[in-house]
Design an enzyme around this catalytic site. Structure first.
Site, PDB file in Angstrom:
ATOM      1  N   SER A 129     -80.325  -7.282 -25.778  1.00  0.00           N
ATOM      2  CA  SER A 129     -81.541  -7.403 -24.969  1.00  0.00           C
ATOM      3  C   SER A 129     -81.707  -6.193 -24.060  1.00  0.00           C
ATOM      4  O   SER A 129     -80.718  -5.609 -23.592  1.00  0.00           O
ATOM      5  CB  SER A 129     -81.413  -8.667 -24.121  1.00  0.00           C
ATOM      6  N   THR A 149     -82.391  -6.422 -21.226  1.00  0.00           N
ATOM      7  CA  THR A 149     -81.895  -6.863 -19.923  1.00  0.00           C
ATOM      8  C   THR A 149     -80.629  -6.078 -19.517  1.00  0.00           C
ATOM      9  O   THR A 149     -80.330  -5.960 -18.338  1.00  0.00           O
ATOM     10  CB  THR A 149     -81.651  -8.399 -19.933  1.00  0.00           C
ATOM     11  N   TYR A 158     -76.558 -15.033 -18.262  1.00  0.00           N
ATOM     12  CA  TYR A 158     -77.129 -14.764 -19.592  1.00  0.00           C
ATOM     13  C   TYR A 158     -77.050 -13.268 -19.917  1.00  0.00           C
ATOM     14  O   TYR A 158     -76.553 -12.866 -20.975  1.00  0.00           O
ATOM     15  CB  TYR A 158     -78.593 -15.237 -19.678  1.00  0.00           C
ATOM     16  N   LYS A 202     -74.749 -10.776 -22.889  1.00  0.00           N
ATOM     17  CA  LYS A 202     -75.191  -9.724 -23.818  1.00  0.00           C
ATOM     18  C   LYS A 202     -74.343  -8.461 -23.627  1.00  0.00           C
ATOM     19  O   LYS A 202     -73.949  -7.802 -24.591  1.00  0.00           O
ATOM     20  CB  LYS A 202     -76.676  -9.411 -23.619  1.00  0.00           C
ATOM     21  N   ASP A 244     -86.687 -10.219 -10.964  1.00  0.00           N
ATOM     22  CA  ASP A 244     -87.540  -9.459 -11.886  1.00  0.00           C
ATOM     23  C   ASP A 244     -87.373  -7.952 -11.671  1.00  0.00           C
ATOM     24  O   ASP A 244     -87.355  -7.494 -10.529  1.00  0.00           O
ATOM     25  CB  ASP A 244     -89.025  -9.798 -11.662  1.00  0.00           C
TER      26      ASP A 244
HETATM   27  P1  NAD Z   1     -84.093 -19.472 -29.900  1.00  0.00           P
HETATM   28  O1  NAD Z   1     -83.494 -20.368 -28.878  1.00  0.00           O
HETATM   29  O2  NAD Z   1     -85.457 -19.768 -30.370  1.00  0.00           O
HETATM   30  O3  NAD Z   1     -83.136 -19.387 -31.185  1.00  0.00           O
HETATM   31  C1  NAD Z   1     -81.753 -19.539 -31.127  1.00  0.00           C
HETATM   32  C2  NAD Z   1     -81.349 -20.564 -32.170  1.00  0.00           C
HETATM   33  O4  NAD Z   1     -79.928 -20.673 -32.167  1.00  0.00           O
HETATM   34  C3  NAD Z   1     -81.912 -21.957 -31.914  1.00  0.00           C
HETATM   35  O5  NAD Z   1     -82.560 -22.442 -33.069  1.00  0.00           O
HETATM   36  C4  NAD Z   1     -80.688 -22.806 -31.552  1.00  0.00           C
HETATM   37  O6  NAD Z   1     -80.823 -24.138 -32.009  1.00  0.00           O
HETATM   38  C5  NAD Z   1     -79.572 -22.046 -32.248  1.00  0.00           C
HETATM   39  N1  NAD Z   1     -78.258 -22.153 -31.586  1.00  0.00           N
HETATM   40  C6  NAD Z   1     -77.978 -21.988 -30.273  1.00  0.00           C
HETATM   41  N2  NAD Z   1     -76.663 -22.141 -30.061  1.00  0.00           N
HETATM   42  C7  NAD Z   1     -76.101 -22.417 -31.255  1.00  0.00           C
HETATM   43  C8  NAD Z   1     -74.761 -22.672 -31.674  1.00  0.00           C
HETATM   44  N3  NAD Z   1     -73.745 -22.698 -30.807  1.00  0.00           N
HETATM   45  N4  NAD Z   1     -74.535 -22.909 -32.983  1.00  0.00           N
HETATM   46  C9  NAD Z   1     -75.560 -22.895 -33.883  1.00  0.00           C
HETATM   47  N5  NAD Z   1     -76.841 -22.659 -33.532  1.00  0.00           N
HETATM   48  C10 NAD Z   1     -77.106 -22.417 -32.235  1.00  0.00           C
HETATM   49  O7  NAD Z   1     -83.999 -17.981 -29.314  1.00  0.00           O
HETATM   50  P2  NAD Z   1     -84.684 -16.645 -29.827  1.00  0.00           P
HETATM   51  O8  NAD Z   1     -85.757 -16.288 -28.876  1.00  0.00           O
HETATM   52  O9  NAD Z   1     -84.994 -16.726 -31.273  1.00  0.00           O
HETATM   53  O10 NAD Z   1     -83.496 -15.626 -29.569  1.00  0.00           O
HETATM   54  C11 NAD Z   1     -82.599 -15.252 -30.594  1.00  0.00           C
HETATM   55  C12 NAD Z   1     -81.583 -14.296 -30.025  1.00  0.00           C
HETATM   56  O11 NAD Z   1     -82.250 -13.162 -29.476  1.00  0.00           O
HETATM   57  C13 NAD Z   1     -80.730 -14.858 -28.895  1.00  0.00           C
HETATM   58  O12 NAD Z   1     -79.425 -14.337 -29.032  1.00  0.00           O
HETATM   59  C14 NAD Z   1     -81.380 -14.316 -27.644  1.00  0.00           C
HETATM   60  O13 NAD Z   1     -80.481 -14.205 -26.582  1.00  0.00           O
HETATM   61  C15 NAD Z   1     -81.831 -12.941 -28.148  1.00  0.00           C
HETATM   62  N6  NAD Z   1     -82.946 -12.383 -27.372  1.00  0.00           N
HETATM   63  C16 NAD Z   1     -84.088 -13.124 -27.226  1.00  0.00           C
HETATM   64  C17 NAD Z   1     -85.144 -12.594 -26.477  1.00  0.00           C
HETATM   65  C18 NAD Z   1     -86.395 -13.399 -26.262  1.00  0.00           C
HETATM   66  O14 NAD Z   1     -87.116 -13.110 -25.310  1.00  0.00           O
HETATM   67  N7  NAD Z   1     -86.708 -14.386 -27.085  1.00  0.00           N
HETATM   68  C19 NAD Z   1     -85.029 -11.315 -25.917  1.00  0.00           C
HETATM   69  C20 NAD Z   1     -83.852 -10.595 -26.110  1.00  0.00           C
HETATM   70  C21 NAD Z   1     -82.807 -11.145 -26.839  1.00  0.00           C
HETATM   71  C1  WQD Z   2     -92.554 -11.060 -18.238  1.00  0.00           C
HETATM   72  C2  WQD Z   2     -93.384 -10.661 -17.041  1.00  0.00           C
HETATM   73  C3  WQD Z   2     -92.795 -11.805 -15.010  1.00  0.00           C
HETATM   74  C4  WQD Z   2     -94.067 -15.785 -16.255  1.00  0.00           C
HETATM   75  C5  WQD Z   2     -86.951 -12.335 -19.926  1.00  0.00           C
HETATM   76  C6  WQD Z   2     -85.460 -12.271 -19.784  1.00  0.00           C
HETATM   77  C7  WQD Z   2     -84.902 -11.143 -20.597  1.00  0.00           C
HETATM   78  C8  WQD Z   2     -85.382 -11.206 -22.046  1.00  0.00           C
HETATM   79  C9  WQD Z   2     -86.852 -11.427 -22.150  1.00  0.00           C
HETATM   80  C10 WQD Z   2     -83.720 -12.267 -23.403  1.00  0.00           C
HETATM   81  C11 WQD Z   2     -92.553 -10.501 -15.766  1.00  0.00           C
HETATM   82  C12 WQD Z   2     -94.192 -12.154 -15.438  1.00  0.00           C
HETATM   83  C13 WQD Z   2     -93.795 -14.437 -16.244  1.00  0.00           C
HETATM   84  C14 WQD Z   2     -95.078 -16.295 -15.392  1.00  0.00           C
HETATM   85  C15 WQD Z   2     -95.488 -14.074 -14.600  1.00  0.00           C
HETATM   86  N1  WQD Z   2     -84.801 -12.318 -22.729  1.00  0.00           N
HETATM   87  N2  WQD Z   2     -94.487 -13.596 -15.422  1.00  0.00           N
HETATM   88  N3  WQD Z   2     -95.756 -15.406 -14.607  1.00  0.00           N
HETATM   89  O1  WQD Z   2     -88.598 -11.475 -17.295  1.00  0.00           O
HETATM   90  O2  WQD Z   2     -89.237  -9.547 -18.801  1.00  0.00           O
HETATM   91  O3  WQD Z   2     -87.490 -11.099 -19.513  1.00  0.00           O
HETATM   92  O4  WQD Z   2     -87.268 -12.506 -21.313  1.00  0.00           O
HETATM   93  O5  WQD Z   2     -82.905 -11.406 -23.470  1.00  0.00           O
HETATM   94  O6  WQD Z   2     -83.525 -11.228 -20.509  1.00  0.00           O
HETATM   95  O7  WQD Z   2     -85.159 -12.081 -18.415  1.00  0.00           O
HETATM   96  O8  WQD Z   2     -89.849 -11.874 -19.480  1.00  0.00           O
HETATM   97  O9  WQD Z   2     -91.689 -13.326 -20.146  1.00  0.00           O
HETATM   98  O10 WQD Z   2     -90.173 -14.066 -18.245  1.00  0.00           O
HETATM   99  O11 WQD Z   2     -91.755 -12.174 -17.888  1.00  0.00           O
HETATM  100  O12 WQD Z   2     -96.129 -13.301 -13.863  1.00  0.00           O
HETATM  101  O13 WQD Z   2     -95.338 -17.495 -15.335  1.00  0.00           O
HETATM  102  O14 WQD Z   2     -94.310 -11.728 -16.762  1.00  0.00           O
HETATM  103  O15 WQD Z   2     -92.719 -11.637 -13.621  1.00  0.00           O
HETATM  104  O16 WQD Z   2     -93.084  -9.445 -15.063  1.00  0.00           O
HETATM  105  P1  WQD Z   2     -88.792 -10.953 -18.657  1.00  0.00           P
HETATM  106  P2  WQD Z   2     -90.852 -12.954 -18.982  1.00  0.00           P
END
Ligand code: NAD
Ligand code: WQD
Length: 340
Positions: free
Chosen positions: A125, A127, A150, A154, A298
């Site tokens: 991520s 992040t 979280y 990562k 944030d």
């Molecule tokens: P999601 O929650 O939709 O998908 C994750 C899936 O993994 C789910 O279907 C859940 O049921 C399954 N899961 C969780 N723990 C498990 C376990 N112990 N065993 C088997 N299955 C398990 O999330 P997503 O948004 O698709 O994210 C996928 C990956 O990408 C994650 O690692 C997340 O941290 C990373 N990521 C997501 C975002 C985002 O904003 N969505 C951003 C950066 C990184």
């Molecule tokens: C985006 C922007 C908020 C909701 C998060 C995780 C990060 C990564 C992605 C996994 C920000 C603003 C949001 C609302 C708002 N996930 N906002 N009103 O914070 O960039 O990242 O998701 O790795 O680790 O922290 O994403 O979608 O929460 O916010 O104004 O009700 O929208 O302040 O600027 P973020 P987000």
């Protein structure tokens, strides 16, 4: 057809990646414990790809079940590890849940595939960059102290993977640092399933527009940006999914060795207010929003330098903000017409 294990393959990004894997000629094998998904997604996914993919329901932290799975599904050539918990706020309240699931699942996978030649793609991520000193942020920018358990999982996972490559426990690893994934598949059959009140911007926008939420609060308009609201690099989930196929292809190349990391974004930043305006313009739906205080933790602005992804991974994002908003809206409408 190369067999690819997709952990978390019924989740948001995983399900879209299964579609792209099939389109590219791979055979996906899904493991998901449904802790943040729904078995209906398997049927929806099957409608898109035209067949039911192999699916195993269990928790990857359960080593016994994982060992049984490995014996039952020989010949896995690649692993894309999505499975993890991802709610930043929950991770602050319940850090052990996050350290346990996100770290144990990774370590278990590395252990069971130690002597098998499976290439590894990891969901990291943006992040890990915190608030970068230089924008757009490149992959060699320093990793900043994590703002949440979280985020820390990562950072730790990336370190574990680097160490495992050095020791030879895994041969080839690509960590993909996602920026802000949004949108849904054009069929509107798969998309994000937020758990409870959405924390992320776009699901909150679409739930407000459909009437599930009364209004959306913009978290701060006094940041040092063009309109005072925060900037992020929003990327369409289908573009993101395609990058995983690109990562597998890169690792299949004999020249690729060891560990590498790539930014997955568009390379452009948008403010929260720009996203709201784009949603309104694309869908014609007026959004009830107000300006509120900043949200703790944030970062002010972040967007990615995607030069390395373009040059080495041979991948660039193609879909713009309008498609992101329109597809997220179609998915929200689908959900409201098909409640689970
Ligand atoms: P999601 O929650 O939709 O998908 C994750 C899936 O993994 C789910 O279907 C859940 O049921 C399954 N899961 C969780 N723990 C498990 C376990 N112990 N065993 C088997 N299955 C398990 O999330 P997503 O948004 O698709 O994210 C996928 C990956 O990408 C994650 O690692 C997340 O941290 C990373 N990521 C997501 C975002 C985002 O904003 N969505 C951003 C950066 C990184
Ligand atoms: C985006 C922007 C908020 C909701 C998060 C995780 C990060 C990564 C992605 C996994 C920000 C603003 C949001 C609302 C708002 N996930 N906002 N009103 O914070 O960039 O990242 O998701 O790795 O680790 O922290 O994403 O979608 O929460 O916010 O104004 O009700 O929208 O302040 O600027 P973020 P987000």
């Amino acid at each position: 057809m190369a067999k690819i294990l997709v952990t978390g393959g019924l989740g948001y990004i995983g399900s879209h990646t299964v579609v792209e894997l099939v389109a590219a000629g791979y055979e996906p094998v899904i493991v998901d414990d449904l802790s943040n998904s729904n078995i209906k997604i398997l049927d929806q996914l099957s409608k898109i790809i035209g067949f039911k993919p192999a699916f195993h329901q269990f928790d990857l932290c359960d080593m016994e079940k994982l060992e049984k799975f490995v014996a039952a599904e020989p010949g896995i050539e690649g692993i894309i590890h999505f499975a993890a918990f991802k709610a930043v706020g929950e991770s602050v309240k319940n850090p052990l849940k996050y350290y346990h699931t996100n770290i144990a699942s990774l370590v278990n996978l590395l252990k069971v595939y130690k002597d098998k030649p499976a290439d590894f793609v990891f969901s990291s991520s943006c992040t890990v960059y915190g608030q970068p000193d230089i924008l757009p942020v490149t992959e060699d920018a320093p990793v900043k102290p994590a703002q949440s358990p979280y985020g820390n999982t990562k950072q730790i996972a990336e370190e574990i993977l680097k160490d495992a490559v050095v020791s030879g426990d895994v041969k080839k690893v690509i960590a993909l640092r996602y920026f802000n994934p949004v949108g849904a598949h054009e069929s509107a059959l798969i998309g994000e399933l937020p758990n409870g009140v959405p924390q992320n911007l776009v699901p909150f926008i679409t739930q407000t527009a459909i009437g599930k939420r009364e209004k959306i609060t913009v978290f701060g308009n006094d940041y040092n940006t063009k309109d005072g609201s925060c900037i992020r690099d929003y990327i369409h989930v289908v573009d993101l999914a395609k990058a995983h196929v690109a990562a597998l292809k890169l690792m299949a190349n004999n020249d690729f060795k060891g560990y590498d990391v790539f930014n997955l974004g568009t390379g452009n930043g948008n403010t929260v207010l720009e996203i709201i305006a784009a949603f309104e313009n694309t869908t014609g739906v007026k959004l009830n929003y107000e300006i509120g205080p900043r949200r703790e933790g944030d970062v002010e602005k972040v967007w990615g330098d995607v030069t390395k992804s373009a040059n080495v991974l041979k991948w660039t994002a193609k879909l713009g903000i309008d498609v992101m908003m329109a597809s997220a809206w179609e998915w929200e409408k689908y959900l409201s017409q098909n409640p689970s």
